[in-house]
Scaffold this motif. Structure first.
Motif, PDB file in Angstrom:
ATOM      1  N   LEU A   1       0.832  -1.206   0.000  1.00  0.00           N
ATOM      2  CA  LEU A   1       0.000   0.000   0.000  1.00  0.00           C
ATOM      3  C   LEU A   1       0.867   1.256   0.000  1.00  0.00           C
ATOM      4  O   LEU A   1       0.575   2.221  -0.715  1.00  0.00           O
ATOM      5  CB  LEU A   1      -0.923  -0.011   1.219  1.00  0.00           C
ATOM      6  N   ILE A   2       1.943   1.234   0.783  1.00  0.00           N
ATOM      7  CA  ILE A   2       2.866   2.376   0.807  1.00  0.00           C
ATOM      8  C   ILE A   2       3.539   2.542  -0.553  1.00  0.00           C
ATOM      9  O   ILE A   2       3.656   3.659  -1.078  1.00  0.00           O
ATOM     10  CB  ILE A   2       3.927   2.172   1.907  1.00  0.00           C
ATOM     11  N   HIS A   3       3.953   1.407  -1.122  1.00  0.00           N
ATOM     12  CA  HIS A   3       4.617   1.430  -2.424  1.00  0.00           C
ATOM     13  C   HIS A   3       3.725   2.050  -3.494  1.00  0.00           C
ATOM     14  O   HIS A   3       4.161   2.883  -4.301  1.00  0.00           O
ATOM     15  CB  HIS A   3       4.995  -0.003  -2.814  1.00  0.00           C
ATOM     16  N   ALA A   4       2.455   1.654  -3.500  1.00  0.00           N
ATOM     17  CA  ALA A   4       1.533   2.133  -4.527  1.00  0.00           C
ATOM     18  C   ALA A   4       1.087   3.566  -4.287  1.00  0.00           C
ATOM     19  O   ALA A   4       1.039   4.375  -5.226  1.00  0.00           O
ATOM     20  CB  ALA A   4       0.315   1.205  -4.607  1.00  0.00           C
ATOM     21  N   HIS A   5       0.762   3.893  -3.033  1.00  0.00           N
ATOM     22  CA  HIS A   5       0.076   5.160  -2.759  1.00  0.00           C
ATOM     23  C   HIS A   5       0.988   6.274  -2.260  1.00  0.00           C
ATOM     24  O   HIS A   5       0.588   7.441  -2.280  1.00  0.00           O
ATOM     25  CB  HIS A   5      -1.043   4.913  -1.753  1.00  0.00           C
ATOM     26  N   ILE A   6       2.192   5.956  -1.834  1.00  0.00           N
ATOM     27  CA  ILE A   6       3.133   6.992  -1.401  1.00  0.00           C
ATOM     28  C   ILE A   6       4.278   7.129  -2.402  1.00  0.00           C
ATOM     29  O   ILE A   6       4.575   8.227  -2.880  1.00  0.00           O
ATOM     30  CB  ILE A   6       3.709   6.669   0.002  1.00  0.00           C
ATOM     31  N   ILE A   7       4.899   6.003  -2.742  1.00  0.00           N
ATOM     32  CA  ILE A   7       5.970   6.046  -3.747  1.00  0.00           C
ATOM     33  C   ILE A   7       5.386   6.208  -5.140  1.00  0.00           C
ATOM     34  O   ILE A   7       6.047   6.669  -6.062  1.00  0.00           O
ATOM     35  CB  ILE A   7       6.845   4.776  -3.641  1.00  0.00           C
ATOM     36  N   LEU A   8       4.131   5.824  -5.313  1.00  0.00           N
ATOM     37  CA  LEU A   8       3.361   6.044  -6.544  1.00  0.00           C
ATOM     38  C   LEU A   8       3.748   5.120  -7.689  1.00  0.00           C
ATOM     39  O   LEU A   8       4.027   5.551  -8.809  1.00  0.00           O
ATOM     40  CB  LEU A   8       3.450   7.513  -7.011  1.00  0.00           C
ATOM     41  N   TRP A   9       3.727   3.821  -7.390  1.00  0.00           N
ATOM     42  CA  TRP A   9       3.887   2.835  -8.459  1.00  0.00           C
ATOM     43  C   TRP A   9       2.636   1.984  -8.524  1.00  0.00           C
ATOM     44  O   TRP A   9       2.388   1.149  -7.665  1.00  0.00           O
ATOM     45  CB  TRP A   9       5.132   1.979  -8.223  1.00  0.00           C
TER      46      TRP A   9
ATOM     47  N   THR B   1      -0.758  16.011  -8.206  1.00  0.00           N
ATOM     48  CA  THR B   1      -1.514  15.702  -9.422  1.00  0.00           C
ATOM     49  C   THR B   1      -1.263  14.268  -9.872  1.00  0.00           C
ATOM     50  O   THR B   1      -2.195  13.537 -10.223  1.00  0.00           O
ATOM     51  CB  THR B   1      -1.120  16.676 -10.550  1.00  0.00           C
ATOM     52  N   ILE B   2       0.007  13.868  -9.862  1.00  0.00           N
ATOM     53  CA  ILE B   2       0.344  12.504 -10.251  1.00  0.00           C
ATOM     54  C   ILE B   2      -0.250  11.507  -9.261  1.00  0.00           C
ATOM     55  O   ILE B   2      -0.785  10.461  -9.657  1.00  0.00           O
ATOM     56  CB  ILE B   2       1.876  12.332 -10.327  1.00  0.00           C
ATOM     57  N   ALA B   3      -0.186  11.822  -7.970  1.00  0.00           N
ATOM     58  CA  ALA B   3      -0.707  10.923  -6.938  1.00  0.00           C
ATOM     59  C   ALA B   3      -2.198  10.661  -7.119  1.00  0.00           C
ATOM     60  O   ALA B   3      -2.671   9.535  -6.933  1.00  0.00           O
ATOM     61  CB  ALA B   3      -0.439  11.508  -5.555  1.00  0.00           C
ATOM     62  N   ALA B   4      -2.947  11.694  -7.492  1.00  0.00           N
ATOM     63  CA  ALA B   4      -4.386  11.525  -7.686  1.00  0.00           C
ATOM     64  C   ALA B   4      -4.667  10.493  -8.774  1.00  0.00           C
ATOM     65  O   ALA B   4      -5.595   9.676  -8.660  1.00  0.00           O
ATOM     66  CB  ALA B   4      -5.021  12.865  -8.046  1.00  0.00           C
ATOM     67  N   LYS B   5      -3.864  10.510  -9.820  1.00  0.00           N
ATOM     68  CA  LYS B   5      -4.042   9.562 -10.926  1.00  0.00           C
ATOM     69  C   LYS B   5      -3.578   8.157 -10.521  1.00  0.00           C
ATOM     70  O   LYS B   5      -4.310   7.170 -10.697  1.00  0.00           O
ATOM     71  CB  LYS B   5      -3.262  10.036 -12.153  1.00  0.00           C
ATOM     72  N   ILE B   6      -2.365   8.056  -9.979  1.00  0.00           N
ATOM     73  CA  ILE B   6      -1.794   6.752  -9.650  1.00  0.00           C
ATOM     74  C   ILE B   6      -2.591   6.056  -8.563  1.00  0.00           C
ATOM     75  O   ILE B   6      -2.846   4.840  -8.635  1.00  0.00           O
ATOM     76  CB  ILE B   6      -0.324   6.908  -9.201  1.00  0.00           C
TER      77      ILE B   6
END
Length: 448
Positions: free
Chosen positions: A122-130, A236-241
């Motif tokens: 969850l951290i990887h996807a939503h904080i690091i943004l992958w 902006t990128i976080a909202a999409k990812i």
């Protein structure tokens, strides 16, 4: 003299500890390292390239990008993820082998370990943004695979063909749902273009197809907007990812379970058979390699040619969808992938057994031993290099050029991982994961 109770406690504490260096199986670390580095080949385009980046060259054999992409598809696409899943399955047995002899709850430890992996995902996807994170799904699927750890290998391997068939039916069902909505959309669009007034139901059909477009088949305007977003700020990128990642972790998660689960079970079986631990003879491994390449290569070559001829652009893919209710060619993919990954592994293990390029294999083993740290490092480096809030190199390279970034990361990790492990027992994230799993700070630095 120590009492029997004291000895028993010490034995239990020793068993309920991370696998020591002496207990590691280096061949599995080598395979894990190769899988990890290979996965970056698959992930790098999603970090760096805009929508439909391959349409300019995927049907042009005169372009270097065409051949780079073709080689990667034939030899690496899907195979590295399959290998990683197999090694992950073997890792389940490695984790519990000593612990289950203690009559203590290895099950509780394992599920706590997987729960933390989910958190890291969850951290990887939503904080690091992958959005392509696998930690979340592997944590949950690993919990399922654990239930089959005691099954006989001959039963575990049946998971692959069974899942192939089930996966084909589920993916076909999903494909047909989208196809039905597209055919309805085309029908309504024709009536709209003819000047007919649309009903509420027909307007709903247009809206539903537009949602599918935005999510799976962005039009040219969507593609431009997606590139703009990826070259903008973190928020902006976080909202999409985060939206993409969350849908993958919830709405579409059931579609992701079967494939990694079957491969994890295959990994458990191959571990029990001694295949992954170099207990087979060189002649046996060579035989597997010959069969794997003999069947897998013709299949993947035909699959690649079919895609070259029928899917050169998204427009051609949609036209193919309009006329094909079932895509039978999809049955080739899981078959060629298994044959080729088994062939790849066999060649690697022959090299390992013979001692050829031993120094290089030792470096790969170090990369594999630090797989968690190295995997997250891939994402940190790539997001900071390509995303707008970093060096903003998204959509600026040709396809073949992004693999220079891959090679640079490979070289760095092949150099740093062995140096790190000469001084420390674990990689930084491996240390954190183990400390959280055992709920006890683990030793980190090796004695001088």
């Amino acid at each position: 003299m120590e009492s029997s109770t004291t000895v028993e406690v010490l034995t239990t504490e020793s068993a309920l500890a991370p696998v020591s260096e002496k207990e590691r199986i280096q061949s599995i670390d080598v395979l894990r390292g190769i899988a990890l580095l290979g996965i970056l080949l698959m992930n790098i385009p999603s970090f760096s390239m805009p929508n439909y980046f391959s349409e300019s060259f995927r049907s042009n054999p005169g372009d270097i990008n065409f051949w780079v992409r073709t080689v990667i598809i034939i030899f690496f696409e899907g195979k590295m993820r399959a290998l990683f899943s197999m090694v992950f399955g073997a890792g389940i047995l490695l984790f519990i082998s000593k612990k289950e002899k203690t009559a203590m709850s290895a099950t509780w430890l394992f599920y706590r370990r997987m729960a933390w992996l989910v958190v890291f995902g969850l951290i990887h996807a939503h904080i690091i943004l992958w959005s392509g994170d696998i930690l979340y799904s592997y944590g949950l699927i690993g919990m399922i695979a654990f239930l089959f750890r005691k099954a006989a290998p001959k039963y575990l391997v049946w998971g692959v063909p069974i899942v192939t068939i089930i996966g084909f039916f589920t993916s076909t069902q999903f494909y047909q749902e989208i196809r039905t909505k597209r055919l309805d959309y085309l029908k309504v669009t024709a009536e709209k273009n003819a000047g007919k007034k649309l009903t509420a139901a027909q307007l709903k059909i247009l809206t539903e197809w537009r949602e599918i477009e935005k999510e799976f088949i962005p039009n040219k305007q969507d593609a431009v907007e997606n590139t703009r977003i990826m070259k903008s700020d973190y928020k902006t990128i976080a909202a999409k990812i985060r939206k993409e990642a969350w849908k993958g972790q919830t709405t579409y998660f059931l579609y992701q379970i079967s494939d990694p689960l079957a491969l994890m079970l295959l990994g458990i079986a191959l571990f029990k058979w001694g295949f992954l631990t170099c207990r087979w003879t060189r002649k046996q491994y060579i035989k597997v390699a010959l069969i794997g390449y003999g069947i897998g290569l013709p299949l993947v070559l035909y699959d690649s040619y079919y895609a070259f001829y029928n899917f050169p652009t998204m427009a051609a893919s949609l036209a193919h969808m309009d006329s094909h209710p079932i895509v039978w060619i999809d049955l080739i993919y899981p078959a060629q992938r298994i044959f080729l990954v088994m062939a790849h592994v066999s060649v690697i293990l022959v090299l390992y057994k013979t001692g050829v390029i031993r120094s290089f294999l030792n470096r790969l083993a170090a990369v594999g031993q630090m797989a968690f740290t190295n995997y997250i490092t891939h994402s940190v480096v790539c997001t900071l290099f390509f995303y707008g809030y970093g060096l903003n190199q998204f959509a600026t390279f040709e396809y073949y050029q992004i693999f220079f970034v891959v090679f640079a990361i490979w070289i760095f990790q092949l150099i740093i991982s062995p140096i790190w492990l000469r001084n420390f027992y674990f990689g930084p994230l491996e240390w954190l994961w183990r400390s959280l799993t055992y709920w006890k700070i683990q030793p980190m630095k090796k004695p001088a």
